[in-house]
Design an enzyme around this catalytic site. Sequence first.
Site, short mmCIF file in Angstrom:
data_model
loop_
_atom_site.label_atom_id
_atom_site.label_comp_id
_atom_site.label_asym_id
_atom_site.label_seq_id
_atom_site.Cartn_x
_atom_site.Cartn_y
_atom_site.Cartn_z
N ARG A 1 0.87 -1.18 0.00
CA ARG A 1 0.00 0.00 0.00
C ARG A 1 0.90 1.22 0.00
NH1 ARG A 1 2.33 1.74 3.81
NH2 ARG A 1 0.80 3.37 3.87
N GLY A 2 0.26 2.40 -0.10
CA GLY A 2 1.06 3.62 -0.26
C GLY A 2 1.23 3.87 -1.76
N ALA A 3 1.01 5.13 -2.16
CA ALA A 3 0.91 5.43 -3.59
C ALA A 3 2.12 4.97 -4.44
CB ALA A 3 0.64 6.92 -3.77
N ARG B 1 -7.02 -0.48 -7.23
CA ARG B 1 -7.40 0.53 -6.23
C ARG B 1 -7.58 1.86 -6.97
NH1 ARG B 1 -4.26 0.99 -0.60
NH2 ARG B 1 -6.19 1.98 0.06
N GLN C 1 -2.14 2.30 9.92
CA GLN C 1 -0.84 2.34 9.24
C GLN C 1 0.19 3.17 10.02
OE1 GLN C 1 -3.79 2.76 7.79
NE2 GLN C 1 -3.81 2.21 5.63
N ASP D 1 -1.92 10.43 -2.14
CA ASP D 1 -2.19 9.40 -3.14
C ASP D 1 -2.45 9.99 -4.52
OD1 ASP D 1 -2.73 7.88 -0.57
OD2 ASP D 1 -2.77 6.36 -2.12
N ASN E 1 -5.42 12.26 0.44
CA ASN E 1 -4.57 11.40 1.28
C ASN E 1 -5.46 10.66 2.26
OD1 ASN E 1 -1.93 10.45 2.04
ND2 ASN E 1 -2.13 11.63 3.91
N LYS E 2 -4.85 9.81 3.06
CA LYS E 2 -5.60 8.96 4.00
C LYS E 2 -6.64 9.74 4.78
CE LYS E 2 -5.36 5.45 4.30
NZ LYS E 2 -6.33 4.58 3.57
O1 MRU Z 1 -4.56 3.06 2.18
P1 MRU Z 1 -3.07 3.28 2.10
O2 MRU Z 1 -2.32 2.73 3.26
O3 MRU Z 1 -2.53 2.82 0.78
O4 MRU Z 1 -2.92 4.85 2.15
C1 MRU Z 1 -1.64 5.39 2.07
C2 MRU Z 1 -1.61 6.84 2.29
O5 MRU Z 1 -2.61 7.49 2.50
C3 MRU Z 1 -0.27 7.51 2.18
O6 MRU Z 1 -0.23 8.65 2.96
C4 MRU Z 1 -0.03 7.91 0.71
O7 MRU Z 1 -0.14 6.81 -0.14
C5 MRU Z 1 1.27 8.53 0.53
S1 MRU Z 1 2.54 7.29 0.53
C6 MRU Z 1 3.92 8.08 0.17
#
Ligand code: MRU
Length: 364
Positions: free
Chosen positions: A53-55, A90, A206, A247, A257-258
Site C-alpha cells: 500500500r502507499g501510492a 485501487r 498504518q 495518493d 490522502n488517508k
Molecule cells: O490506504 P493506504 O495505506 O494505501 O494509504 C496510504 C496513504 O494514504 C499515504 O499517505 C499515501 O499513499 C502517501 S505514501 C507516500
Amino acid sequence: MKTESKNMRPIWFDKDSETVKVIDQRMLPHEFVVAELKTVDDVIMAIKEMYVRGAPLIGVTGAYGVYIAAVHSKTKDDLISECDRLKAARPTAVNLAWAVDKVLDKVLKPETSQVLEKRIDAAQKEASEIAELEAENCRKIGEYGLSLIQEISSRKEGGTVNLLTHCNAGWLACIEYGTATAPMYAAYQNGIDIHIWVDETRPLNQGARLTAWELGRSGIKHTVITDNAGGHLMQHGMVDMVIVGTDRSTYTGDVANKIGTYLKALAAKDNNIPFYVALPSSTFDWKLRDGLAEIPIEERDPDEIRYVQGSDQGVIRNVLVPPENSPAGNYAFDVTPARLVTGFITERGICKATEEDVRRLFPD
Ligand code: MRU
C-alpha cells in the site's frame, strides 16, 4: 541509513526465481512475512488487500504486475486487458495507472512488441527502473524537506522539532526513504533533534503499525497518538510542522490522502502551523483540476472499521468493536483543498500548492 530500508525494500524482483516478492504489510509490526506474486491475480489481490500500500509502492507493484502479465499473456491484446485489470485494483492512488501505462508503453514499442521474450524483458527492465526512480525521488524529497526542518531547529535554537504525520508515507509505502518521512530521516542524520507525533490512522492503523515500526527501527523519537489528538497538541504549541504524503494531487494543489488528513490541515491552519505535503511527480494528476469534485475516493470493506487487529500474546487476532449489527462506513481517503496546504516538497524542490508554482517546477 540506519534502517533496513537500504537493504530491504517492500518489493523486489528475485533474479534466481524470477518472481516478484513483497513484504506482507498486513502482518507488521508483529510478524514479518514475505509473499510471492506469481500471477496477475496475485498482484491484484496484494494491492486490493493491502499487502502492499502507499501510492508509490502501489505504482511499482502495478509495474511489476505488467511484467507478470507479459509472462502470461500470449497476445498483445491479452496483455492490454490484463493491464486494465491491474489499473482498477485501487482507485485513488494515481501512481498505479501512471506506472502500469509507463511499462505498457515501453512494451508496446514497435521494437519490442512483436516478440514475447522482448515484451517480458522490456517490462521487467522498465518496472525495475520505475522502482529506482521512485527511490531516488524520495531521496531528493528528503534533501529539500531537510531545509524546512533546519529552519525550525535554528529558530528553536536547537530545541526539539516536533513533527506530526498521518498514515504511513514511509519507505514501506515508497521503496526507500518515504515521502513524508524522507525529510525526517535527513534531519535525524544531520543531528537535528526531532520528535514525531504519529497518528495511529484508523481503521487499519498504518501509523501505529508501520510508521512507528519504521521510525523505531531507525532510532527516531516518536509517540503514537490517537487520530483526534493532533488538534489539541497544535493548540498547545506541541507541533512545529505537519508533513504528510498523498495518493493523488491535482496540478492546482488539492491533495487526496488517508482519511483524516483534511482535519489535520484544518487544525494546522487554525493554529498557524505549516502543513506540507511530500510527493514525487508520479503522484500528480495532470488531468484533474478540482480535487474535491474529481478525485475518486475509495470505499473499503466496513469490516475494517468494525474489527481491530492486534497481537494477543504473540497471536494476531481481529476483535469486534461496535455492536454486531451496527453498520459502518469506510471512506479511505479525503481531499485537502489547496488553500490549506502550505507547500509541496517534491524531487524538484519546494513549491506552493498553486497551479502557477507547480507548473514552474514541472513545466514539462
Ligand atoms: O490506504 P493506504 O495505506 O494505501 O494509504 C496510504 C496513504 O494514504 C499515504 O499517505 C499515501 O499513499 C502517501 S505514501 C507516500
